[in-house]
Design a protein around this motif. Structure first.
Motif, short mmCIF file in Angstrom:
data_model
loop_
_atom_site.label_atom_id
_atom_site.label_comp_id
_atom_site.label_asym_id
_atom_site.label_seq_id
_atom_site.Cartn_x
_atom_site.Cartn_y
_atom_site.Cartn_z
N LYS A 172 -14.23 6.51 0.26
CA LYS A 172 -14.64 7.11 -1.02
C LYS A 172 -16.08 6.77 -1.37
CE LYS A 172 -12.67 3.36 -3.85
NZ LYS A 172 -11.72 3.04 -4.94
N TYR A 243 -3.39 15.17 9.06
CA TYR A 243 -3.25 15.01 7.62
C TYR A 243 -2.04 14.13 7.29
CZ TYR A 243 -2.68 16.04 2.68
OH TYR A 243 -2.54 15.93 1.32
N GLU A 247 -2.38 11.23 4.49
CA GLU A 247 -2.00 11.83 3.20
C GLU A 247 -1.87 10.78 2.10
OE1 GLU A 247 1.49 14.78 1.41
OE2 GLU A 247 1.70 13.89 3.42
N LYS A 248 -1.15 9.68 2.36
CA LYS A 248 -0.93 8.67 1.33
C LYS A 248 -2.24 7.98 0.94
CE LYS A 248 3.82 7.72 2.78
NZ LYS A 248 4.74 6.72 3.38
N TRP A 249 -3.12 7.76 1.90
CA TRP A 249 -4.39 7.10 1.63
C TRP A 249 -5.32 8.00 0.82
CZ3 TRP A 249 -1.09 6.06 5.38
CH2 TRP A 249 -0.85 4.72 5.68
N ILE A 250 -5.23 9.31 1.05
CA ILE A 250 -6.01 10.26 0.25
C ILE A 250 -5.48 10.28 -1.18
CG2 ILE A 250 -6.52 12.71 -0.07
CD1 ILE A 250 -6.57 12.93 3.01
N GLU A 251 -4.15 10.28 -1.34
CA GLU A 251 -3.55 10.30 -2.68
C GLU A 251 -3.91 9.03 -3.46
OE1 GLU A 251 0.56 10.77 -1.89
OE2 GLU A 251 0.43 12.94 -1.54
N ARG A 252 -4.11 7.91 -2.76
CA ARG A 252 -4.47 6.65 -3.43
C ARG A 252 -5.99 6.48 -3.57
NH1 ARG A 252 -0.31 4.08 0.14
NH2 ARG A 252 -2.03 3.29 1.42
N ASP A 253 -6.74 7.51 -3.20
CA ASP A 253 -8.21 7.49 -3.28
C ASP A 253 -8.85 6.42 -2.39
OD1 ASP A 253 -8.43 9.60 -5.08
OD2 ASP A 253 -8.10 8.28 -6.79
#
Length: 301
Positions: A172, A243, A247-253
């Protein structure tokens, strides 16, 4: 009929293990009895089935020709025994090998379904990268494989199971994470950590950038997806991963999926098996239940 099922069982055990001593252990026979059964089979058939290379046993042309037919005979014999024992018609052992994406995100649920609905079907499960899956199925080491992307080997049959897609990810705090879209030139300027050559993910990514990115600065190549995720999250590297794996790491930013409109990274997950393999109800059962599972998931989304 001059040969026996015991001789075929010895032949298959030696072919699977590559060793007379390991086959003897598998079958609870002495090494001399195992060697004798194999020698008798070769004498009866009039062809050498193995090349002896020290302690290792490699199939000859005739051994490779015989193996799928011997396995079918042994499978049918097991089914006859199971039928008279009153067991479920779908019973026996099958060797399954899958690439990492399917192994981590789909196979556990599939095995749970099989265990619940077909308790006599036992799955011996191995995880390798896509190229190793292809090699293993081609070399008779596994009955059924699951790969990422395509397989163009005419010795194998392929059936698409489902689709997934790859994403380019960054931390990020990476400068690209703030952009609405990232250009191919910017990807070329970045530093990368990627899956190892031979992985289906790597092959799909290399195919996507072929002809549009001339030179990529790849600093590290690893088989383990968690290592790649951590390197990206803690540094200025980019990576390209399924993906499902991020996916979970993207959702947690913790990671950001970059928008790269020029790259099409959709791909298939497919079943593969040897084209010369005989009909196998266990293989058909797994493919059928896997297809039902993914269709049910799509309806629930």
């Amino acid at each position: 009929m001059r040969y026996s099922l015991k001789q075929l069982a010895v032949f298959e055990a030696v072919a699977a293990s590559g060793s007379v001593s390991r086959a003897a252990d598998q079958l609870a026979l002495t090494q001399s009895a195992t060697s004798m059964a194999l020698s008798q089979l070769e004498k009866l058939l009039g062809r050498p089935l193995f090349e002896r290379q020290g302690k290792q046993m490699q199939l000859t042309y005739w051994g490779a020709w015989l193996r799928p037919k011997a396995r079918q005979l042994l499978f049918d014999a097991q089914q006859i025994e199971a039928g008279f024992d009153g067991q479920h018609v779908v019973s026996g052992d099958i060797a399954l090998i899958a690439s990492q994406t399917a192994a981590e995100h789909l196979i556990p649920d599939l095995i749970s379904i099989i265990d619940s609905d077909f308790p006599e079907l036992r799955i011996d499960f191995t995880v390798k990268n896509t190229q190793k899956v292809i090699d293993s199925v081609r070399q008779y080491q596994h009955d059924l494989g699951i790969i990422e992307g395509r397989c163009d080997d005419s010795r194998l049959k392929q059936q698409v199971w489902c689709h997934d897609h790859l994403v380019v990810v960054a931390a990020k705090h990476h400068p690209y994470a703030q952009l609405d879209h990232v250009s191919l030139a910017q990807l070329e300027q970045a530093q990368w950590v990627l899956r190892e050559p031979g992985a289906g993910t790597r092959h799909s990514f290399d195919s996507a950038i072929h002809g549009v990115i001339e030179d990529l600065d790849v600093r590290r190549e690893y088989e383990q997806v968690p290592v790649l995720r951590t390197l990206v999250a803690n540094s200025s590297y980019l990576s390209c991963l399924p993906y499902l794996d991020v996916e979970k790491w993207i959702e947690r930013d913790e990671l950001v999926a970059l928008n790269v409109p020029e790259l099409n990274m959709r791909r298939t997950l497919s079943f593969i098996w040897r084209a010369d393999a005989a009909a196998n109800p266990l293989r058909d059962c797994i493919i059928r239940e896997a297809t039902r599972m993914t269709k049910a998931r799509r309806r629930d989304m």
